[in-house]
Write an enzyme that holds these catalytic residues in place. Sequence first.
Site, short mmCIF file in Angstrom:
data_model
loop_
_atom_site.label_atom_id
_atom_site.label_comp_id
_atom_site.label_asym_id
_atom_site.label_seq_id
_atom_site.Cartn_x
_atom_site.Cartn_y
_atom_site.Cartn_z
CG HIS A 11 4.15 4.51 1.99
ND1 HIS A 11 5.35 4.64 1.33
CD2 HIS A 11 3.28 4.02 1.06
CE1 HIS A 11 5.19 4.25 0.06
NE2 HIS A 11 3.96 3.86 -0.12
CB ILE B 182 7.16 1.11 0.73
CG1 ILE B 182 8.29 0.93 -0.28
CG2 ILE B 182 7.60 1.99 1.89
CD1 ILE B 182 8.63 2.20 -1.04
CB CYS C 136 18.87 -17.77 -9.34
SG CYS C 136 19.21 -18.06 -11.06
CB SER D 261 -0.03 4.21 -3.07
OG SER D 261 0.95 4.20 -2.08
C1 LIG Z 1 2.65 0.73 -8.90
C2 LIG Z 1 2.08 0.61 -7.52
C3 LIG Z 1 2.85 0.90 -6.40
C4 LIG Z 1 2.30 0.82 -5.12
N1 LIG Z 1 3.12 0.95 -4.04
C5 LIG Z 1 2.58 0.85 -2.80
C6 LIG Z 1 3.41 0.92 -1.65
O1 LIG Z 1 4.64 0.91 -1.73
N2 LIG Z 1 2.81 0.94 -0.43
C7 LIG Z 1 1.45 0.90 -0.30
O2 LIG Z 1 0.98 1.01 0.82
N3 LIG Z 1 0.65 0.73 -1.37
C8 LIG Z 1 1.18 0.69 -2.60
N4 LIG Z 1 0.39 0.51 -3.69
C9 LIG Z 1 -1.04 0.27 -3.50
C10 LIG Z 1 -1.34 -1.19 -3.16
O3 LIG Z 1 -0.63 -2.07 -3.99
C11 LIG Z 1 -2.83 -1.41 -3.32
O4 LIG Z 1 -3.51 -0.45 -2.55
C12 LIG Z 1 -3.29 -2.79 -2.86
O5 LIG Z 1 -2.52 -3.82 -3.41
C13 LIG Z 1 -4.75 -2.95 -3.26
O6 LIG Z 1 -5.19 -4.22 -2.88
P1 LIG Z 1 -6.63 -4.71 -3.29
O7 LIG Z 1 -6.85 -5.98 -2.59
O8 LIG Z 1 -7.61 -3.60 -3.09
O9 LIG Z 1 -6.56 -4.88 -4.88
P2 LIG Z 1 -5.96 -6.07 -5.76
O10 LIG Z 1 -4.71 -6.59 -5.21
O11 LIG Z 1 -5.94 -5.58 -7.16
O12 LIG Z 1 -7.04 -7.23 -5.61
C14 LIG Z 1 -8.32 -7.14 -6.17
C15 LIG Z 1 -8.73 -8.54 -6.58
O13 LIG Z 1 -10.09 -8.54 -7.01
C16 LIG Z 1 -10.22 -9.53 -8.02
N5 LIG Z 1 -11.45 -9.26 -8.77
C17 LIG Z 1 -11.72 -8.19 -9.53
N6 LIG Z 1 -12.96 -8.30 -10.07
C18 LIG Z 1 -13.47 -9.48 -9.62
C19 LIG Z 1 -14.69 -10.16 -9.83
N7 LIG Z 1 -15.67 -9.65 -10.62
N8 LIG Z 1 -14.90 -11.36 -9.23
C20 LIG Z 1 -13.93 -11.90 -8.45
N9 LIG Z 1 -12.73 -11.29 -8.22
C21 LIG Z 1 -12.51 -10.10 -8.79
C22 LIG Z 1 -8.94 -9.33 -8.83
O14 LIG Z 1 -8.65 -10.45 -9.62
C23 LIG Z 1 -7.92 -9.07 -7.75
O15 LIG Z 1 -7.24 -10.25 -7.36
C24 LIG Z 1 0.93 0.51 -4.98
C25 LIG Z 1 0.16 0.19 -6.10
C26 LIG Z 1 0.74 0.18 -7.36
C27 LIG Z 1 -0.06 -0.28 -8.53
#
Ligand SMILES: Cc1cc2nc3c(=O)[nH]c(=O)nc-3n(C[C@H](O)[C@H](O)[C@H](O)COP(=O)(O)OP(=O)(O)OC[C@H]3O[C@@H](n4cnc5c(N)ncnc54)[C@H](O)[C@@H]3O)c2cc1C
Length: 492
Positions: free
Chosen positions: A49, A47, A405, A341
Site C-alpha cells: 500500500h 499489496i 500447471c 495491515s
Molecule cells: C488477511 C490479511 C491481509 C493482509 N494484507 C496485507 C497487505 O496487502 N499489505 C500489507 O502491508 N499487510 C497486509 N497484511 C498484514 C501483514 O500480512 C502482516 O502485517 C505481516 O505478515 C506480519 O508479519 P509478522 O512477521 O509480524 O507476523 P507472522 O508472519 O505471523 O510471523 C510471526 C511468526 O512468529 C512465530 N511465532 C509465534 N510464536 C512463537 C514462539 N513462541 N516461538 C517461536 N516462534 C513463534 C510464528 O510461527 C510466525 O511464523 C495482511 C494480513 C492479513 C492476515
Amino acid sequence: MHDIAIIGGGIIGCTIARELSKYDLRLILLEKTSDVGAGATMANSAIVHSGWDPEDGTLKAALNVAGSRMYEDFCRELGVSFVRSSALVVATSEEEETTLRARYARAVTRDIPATLLNRDEAHAAEPNLSDNVTLAMELPTTAIINPWETAIACAEEASMNGAEFRLLTELTGAERVIDGERSFFLLQTNDGVFESRTVINCAGLFADRVAALFEETVDFSITPRRGEYFVVDKLAHPVVRRVIYPVPSSVGKGILATPTVDGNLLLGPNALDIDDRDGIETTAEGMSFVLAKIGRTVTGVPGDRLIRQFAGLRAKGNGGDFWIGPSATIPGLFHVACIDSPGLSSAPAIPSYLIENYLAKMFPFVAKSAYQHRRPTLRLDRMSPVDREALVRSDPSFAEMICRCEHITKGEILDAIRRPLGARTVKGVKKRARPGMGRCQGGFCEPRVVAILAEELGIDPTEITYDGPSAKLFAGWLGDLPISDGEVTDHA
Ligand SMILES: Cc1cc2nc3c(=O)[nH]c(=O)nc-3n(C[C@H](O)[C@H](O)[C@H](O)COP(=O)(O)OP(=O)(O)OC[C@H]3O[C@@H](n4cnc5c(N)ncnc54)[C@H](O)[C@@H]3O)c2cc1C
C-alpha cells in the site's frame, strides 16, 4: 551467548534479522514452525500500500509511507518479485465519494501520488469495473509482491551473513539473569535453552503471549481477525490489471481484487474477529460474503476458475496501531507487535526504526566489512530464451518438467532444496519454486516433489511431511500394514 534473539520468522522477524546481519552482532532467530515466512506472512493480499489509508499521527502511517518508498530498491537488492501495479480505490455511492475525497486529501498531504478519476476515466482504465463505480482514486505507486518469497530471501541473506536460524523451535519460557554489571536472558524452548543479551519479540499473532513469558503486565493484547480469499487461475485476459480497493470502512480496506506477481487474481479478504489463534479455516459464509461483495466493484470474475481458498489471521492490536518499542518493565526486551495491515508494506522501514530509536543505544553497530547478497532463485519463466537454453544444456534437470500447471522443472526444485535455509518440506518447496500453486494444486506433481526431496535429503519418502511433523503425508508403507490374504473381489 547471542547479542540479539529474534522470536518469530515472519516478514518482520526476517527483515530485522537481515538488517542486523549487516553488523558485527551474534544473532539467533527462533521460529516455531518448519519454515520462515509462515503465519500472516503466508496469507495476505500481498499489496505494498502506498500509505494513503492509516490514520494521521500513527506509526502505521509513518512506517507505511516510508516502507512503500523503500520497497522497489529493497526487492531489487534481494532479487525478488516487485510489480508496480498501481491501484484504484473505487466509490459506489455518494457517501463513499465523500470518504474517498477525504482519503485523496490525506494522500496529497503525505506526498503520495494520487489522481481522482471520474466514472468514464475509471472505466476506461479498468473495463471490468462494475457500473456502480462513480468515482475512483488512482494510486500509481501501489505495488504487489510475493510476501513469503521476500521473507525467505531476507532470511537466506541473514543466514549467509552469520545469523543462526532455529526452525521448529518454540519459545516456551524466559528468565532474566542478572550477573553483576551484565544481564542476559535464558530462553527456554522445546529444543534446548539459548542465551541472549536482548530479545526482539516478532511473534505476530502470538506476540502478547510471548511478551507474557517475560513480563507480568503486557502493554498490548491481540485479537485474531480472520480474512478469507479466493485464488483465481491465470487467465489469458486478466480481469483487472490494478489493485481494486473499495472505499475502506471501520473494519479495514474491504473486499478487494488484486493481481498477484505470478499472474493469478486474489479476491478478498473479509474481516471477522475470532478467538482461535489457529483458526485459518475458510467458511461457507465467509466465501459467499467475498463473492457477493466483489460484485459491487468488479465484474467478469469467472466463477469456474476459482482454484483455491485460504484464510489469514491479522494480529489486531487493542490500540489500533503497531506497538513497537521496549518493554516498560524488562530491560533488553523489545516488542514489534500488533503488526496487522499495513505490516507488509511497512516491513522494510521497521528495522531502521528499531535500530535508530532503541538498539543503537545498546550496541556499537559496527558494519561488517563483507556483506554477502543472495543469489536469486532460478526461475526459468523469468529467463530469456537464450539463458534458459544455456541452463538446460549445462544441467538437464532443468529440462525435466515436474509441475505441469506452473511449468516448474526438477532443476528449480533442486535449487529450492539446496539454497541456504533450503526447503525441507513439500510446502517449503512450493513456497520457493511454486510446484503445486497451479490449477491442479499439486495433484500431479506432489508425489514427484516428495521423491525429489527424499532423494536429496537422503531419507525415506515416508518421512517427508507437507509442512513439518504435525502435517504428515504418509501413515507408513502399505507393506507394513496388516493386510489379510483374503479374496480379491472383482468389480469389473
Ligand atoms: C488477511 C490479511 C491481509 C493482509 N494484507 C496485507 C497487505 O496487502 N499489505 C500489507 O502491508 N499487510 C497486509 N497484511 C498484514 C501483514 O500480512 C502482516 O502485517 C505481516 O505478515 C506480519 O508479519 P509478522 O512477521 O509480524 O507476523 P507472522 O508472519 O505471523 O510471523 C510471526 C511468526 O512468529 C512465530 N511465532 C509465534 N510464536 C512463537 C514462539 N513462541 N516461538 C517461536 N516462534 C513463534 C510464528 O510461527 C510466525 O511464523 C495482511 C494480513 C492479513 C492476515
